[in-house]
Design a protein around this motif. Sequence first.
Motif, mmCIF file in Angstrom:
data_model
loop_
_atom_site.group_PDB
_atom_site.id
_atom_site.type_symbol
_atom_site.label_atom_id
_atom_site.label_comp_id
_atom_site.label_asym_id
_atom_site.label_seq_id
_atom_site.Cartn_x
_atom_site.Cartn_y
_atom_site.Cartn_z
ATOM 1 N N ALA A 102 0.817 -1.216 0.000
ATOM 2 C CA ALA A 102 0.000 0.000 0.000
ATOM 3 C C ALA A 102 0.846 1.260 0.000
ATOM 4 O O ALA A 102 0.484 2.280 -0.614
ATOM 5 N N MET A 103 2.018 1.210 0.683
ATOM 6 C CA MET A 103 2.829 2.410 0.815
ATOM 7 C C MET A 103 3.784 2.607 -0.366
ATOM 8 O O MET A 103 3.996 3.732 -0.820
ATOM 9 N N PHE A 104 4.377 1.505 -0.857
ATOM 10 C CA PHE A 104 5.454 1.665 -1.826
ATOM 11 C C PHE A 104 5.181 1.020 -3.178
ATOM 12 O O PHE A 104 5.819 1.388 -4.156
ATOM 13 N N ASN A 105 4.300 0.051 -3.217
ATOM 14 C CA ASN A 105 4.221 -0.793 -4.404
ATOM 15 C C ASN A 105 2.893 -0.619 -5.134
ATOM 16 O O ASN A 105 2.226 -1.598 -5.466
ATOM 17 N N ARG A 106 2.509 0.596 -5.369
ATOM 18 C CA ARG A 106 1.243 0.824 -6.068
ATOM 19 C C ARG A 106 1.349 0.513 -7.555
ATOM 20 O O ARG A 106 0.349 0.308 -8.222
ATOM 21 N N GLU A 107 2.563 0.514 -8.066
ATOM 22 C CA GLU A 107 2.774 0.173 -9.467
ATOM 23 C C GLU A 107 3.557 -1.131 -9.541
ATOM 24 O O GLU A 107 4.652 -1.244 -8.993
ATOM 25 N N THR A 108 2.991 -2.109 -10.218
ATOM 26 C CA THR A 108 3.658 -3.394 -10.385
ATOM 27 C C THR A 108 4.159 -3.525 -11.821
ATOM 28 O O THR A 108 4.078 -2.590 -12.611
ATOM 29 N N ARG A 109 4.653 -4.705 -12.161
ATOM 30 C CA ARG A 109 5.177 -4.919 -13.511
ATOM 31 C C ARG A 109 4.062 -4.771 -14.546
ATOM 32 O O ARG A 109 2.922 -5.180 -14.304
ATOM 33 N N GLU A 110 4.439 -4.204 -15.691
ATOM 34 C CA GLU A 110 3.442 -3.998 -16.729
ATOM 35 C C GLU A 110 2.941 -5.322 -17.296
ATOM 36 O O GLU A 110 1.753 -5.488 -17.576
ATOM 37 N N ASP A 111 3.876 -6.290 -17.441
ATOM 38 C CA ASP A 111 3.464 -7.562 -18.035
ATOM 39 C C ASP A 111 2.798 -8.483 -17.033
ATOM 40 O O ASP A 111 2.318 -9.555 -17.405
ATOM 41 N N GLY A 112 2.798 -8.098 -15.778
ATOM 42 C CA GLY A 112 2.116 -8.898 -14.772
ATOM 43 C C GLY A 112 2.862 -10.129 -14.340
ATOM 44 O O GLY A 112 2.325 -10.938 -13.583
ATOM 45 N N GLY A 113 4.101 -10.309 -14.742
ATOM 46 C CA GLY A 113 4.850 -11.489 -14.347
ATOM 47 C C GLY A 113 6.341 -11.234 -14.395
ATOM 48 O O GLY A 113 6.812 -10.175 -14.826
ATOM 49 N N MET A 114 7.105 -12.238 -13.964
ATOM 50 C CA MET A 114 8.556 -12.140 -13.932
ATOM 51 C C MET A 114 9.137 -13.007 -15.034
ATOM 52 O O MET A 114 8.705 -14.151 -15.208
ATOM 53 N N PRO A 115 10.096 -12.512 -15.784
ATOM 54 C CA PRO A 115 10.725 -13.338 -16.820
ATOM 55 C C PRO A 115 11.359 -14.594 -16.226
ATOM 56 O O PRO A 115 11.811 -14.577 -15.078
ATOM 57 N N PRO A 116 11.403 -15.681 -17.004
ATOM 58 C CA PRO A 116 11.942 -16.948 -16.461
ATOM 59 C C PRO A 116 13.373 -16.844 -15.975
ATOM 60 O O PRO A 116 13.735 -17.439 -14.960
ATOM 61 N N PHE A 117 14.218 -16.087 -16.683
ATOM 62 C CA PHE A 117 15.613 -15.991 -16.264
ATOM 63 C C PHE A 117 15.737 -15.275 -14.914
ATOM 64 O O PHE A 117 16.515 -15.699 -14.044
ATOM 65 N N GLU A 118 14.986 -14.205 -14.722
ATOM 66 C CA GLU A 118 15.014 -13.505 -13.440
ATOM 67 C C GLU A 118 14.480 -14.392 -12.318
ATOM 68 O O GLU A 118 15.033 -14.405 -11.211
ATOM 69 N N ARG A 119 13.421 -15.130 -12.606
ATOM 70 C CA ARG A 119 12.857 -16.022 -11.597
ATOM 71 C C ARG A 119 13.856 -17.103 -11.205
ATOM 72 O O ARG A 119 14.029 -17.420 -10.010
ATOM 73 N N SER A 120 14.535 -17.681 -12.190
ATOM 74 C CA SER A 120 15.526 -18.709 -11.896
ATOM 75 C C SER A 120 16.686 -18.160 -11.071
ATOM 76 O O SER A 120 17.136 -18.783 -10.099
ATOM 77 N N TYR A 121 17.155 -16.985 -11.439
ATOM 78 C CA TYR A 121 18.279 -16.374 -10.714
ATOM 79 C C TYR A 121 17.877 -16.021 -9.282
ATOM 80 O O TYR A 121 18.652 -16.217 -8.330
ATOM 81 N N LEU A 122 16.664 -15.519 -9.120
ATOM 82 C CA LEU A 122 16.176 -15.180 -7.780
ATOM 83 C C LEU A 122 15.992 -16.437 -6.932
ATOM 84 O O LEU A 122 16.324 -16.442 -5.734
ATOM 85 N N ASN A 123 15.478 -17.508 -7.533
ATOM 86 C CA ASN A 123 15.307 -18.758 -6.784
ATOM 87 C C ASN A 123 16.648 -19.335 -6.335
ATOM 88 O O ASN A 123 16.780 -19.832 -5.208
ATOM 89 N N ARG A 124 17.666 -19.281 -7.205
ATOM 90 C CA ARG A 124 18.979 -19.772 -6.813
ATOM 91 C C ARG A 124 19.590 -18.911 -5.706
ATOM 92 O O ARG A 124 20.268 -19.417 -4.799
ATOM 93 N N THR A 125 19.329 -17.612 -5.769
ATOM 94 C CA THR A 125 19.826 -16.740 -4.704
ATOM 95 C C THR A 125 19.163 -17.069 -3.374
ATOM 96 O O THR A 125 19.835 -17.159 -2.328
ATOM 97 N N PHE A 126 17.844 -17.274 -3.393
ATOM 98 C CA PHE A 126 17.146 -17.636 -2.163
ATOM 99 C C PHE A 126 17.587 -19.011 -1.653
ATOM 100 O O PHE A 126 17.640 -19.243 -0.442
#
Length: 343
Positions: A102-126
């Motif tokens: 509500a405070m910071f994230n009123r605008e989200t991604r335009e495409d409504g999703g995360m690209p597969p490469f970013e998702r994979s990289y984020l999952n490996r980081t987590f």
Amino acid sequence: MFTITLRAGAGRLAANAPQLARAFHQSAPKNTFFTPRTASLAFRANTKTSSNIFSRLQGASRGYRAQYDSVYVDPAVRRKELFRKLMIGGAIFGGTLVTVNAMFNRETREDGGMPPFERSYLNRTFMHTGLGVGIIGLTAYQMVQSGFVYRLMVTNPWIVGIGGLALSIGSMIATRSIDPDNYIPKYACWTAFNATQAALIAPLMTIAPPALLARAGLYTLAMMGSISFVGATAKQDKYMYIGGPLLAGAAIVAVSGFAPLVLPATAVRTLAFTENLWLYGGLAVFGGFTLYDVQKVLYHARAAQRGIIKEDPVNESISLELDFLNIFVRMVQILMMQQNRRK
């Protein structure tokens, strides 16, 4: 007339058995020893001894029952307490998610999703972040069990603190500087970094009870999970600008942590203010760092996809591990303060 003292011990009676037998046969009539009075006294003594033994057994039984009642916890009460803790963790997750959105994230991604490469990289980081936190927890537990923490605490605290901080910074710099293609030295330095973090938080595990540590870990996961979700679903590079203000806030929080070493003990209000600043201000600052670090991981993922930098989830996980540890330590201290107030 011959009489036997009832208070005589068994060893004394056995030692005097021959003399008693001769005295009984020589001087005592056949019917004078077992008189009704003697039999009555013997019966009373046996009854008294039996009653004493029975009362002792009853006392021991009551003591054991009281000890068992103090240790035993009803499974229904235990399930209710676990459900309450899970509800608090869920409330922290949901409340943080809604508030930050509500405070910071009123605008989200335009495409409504995360690209597969970013998702994979984020999952490996987590995945590396979770593995690093697990290594820190297990290493700290082994340090406590082996007595290594006690040996650290009885030595000079300044030497331990400064030396541990130097090893932590040195191992972190070494890990970040090694090329990700050199797996063995990079993971060795990363493991050494996690070991130094374990040595720094192990004294806290000797002070706080295990149940409180588990609650603090659950609340930390809920807080970081919700903030990470917000950072992952926000627009690209939306929170990259907060790195500078967060660094300034971290400096203020660090200075407030050193206030008890400088201020006199009579400055009660000032010390209370600096303590609240270190605790709650630190929660806000490192929550913001979590948001910033998640967006930085996605930024590096796009740069690695274009070939500008190499993929390095180990380096990315170090920042998230530090965020987790700083939030976890403050959660433990806040819960301990609440527990002390209830007492």
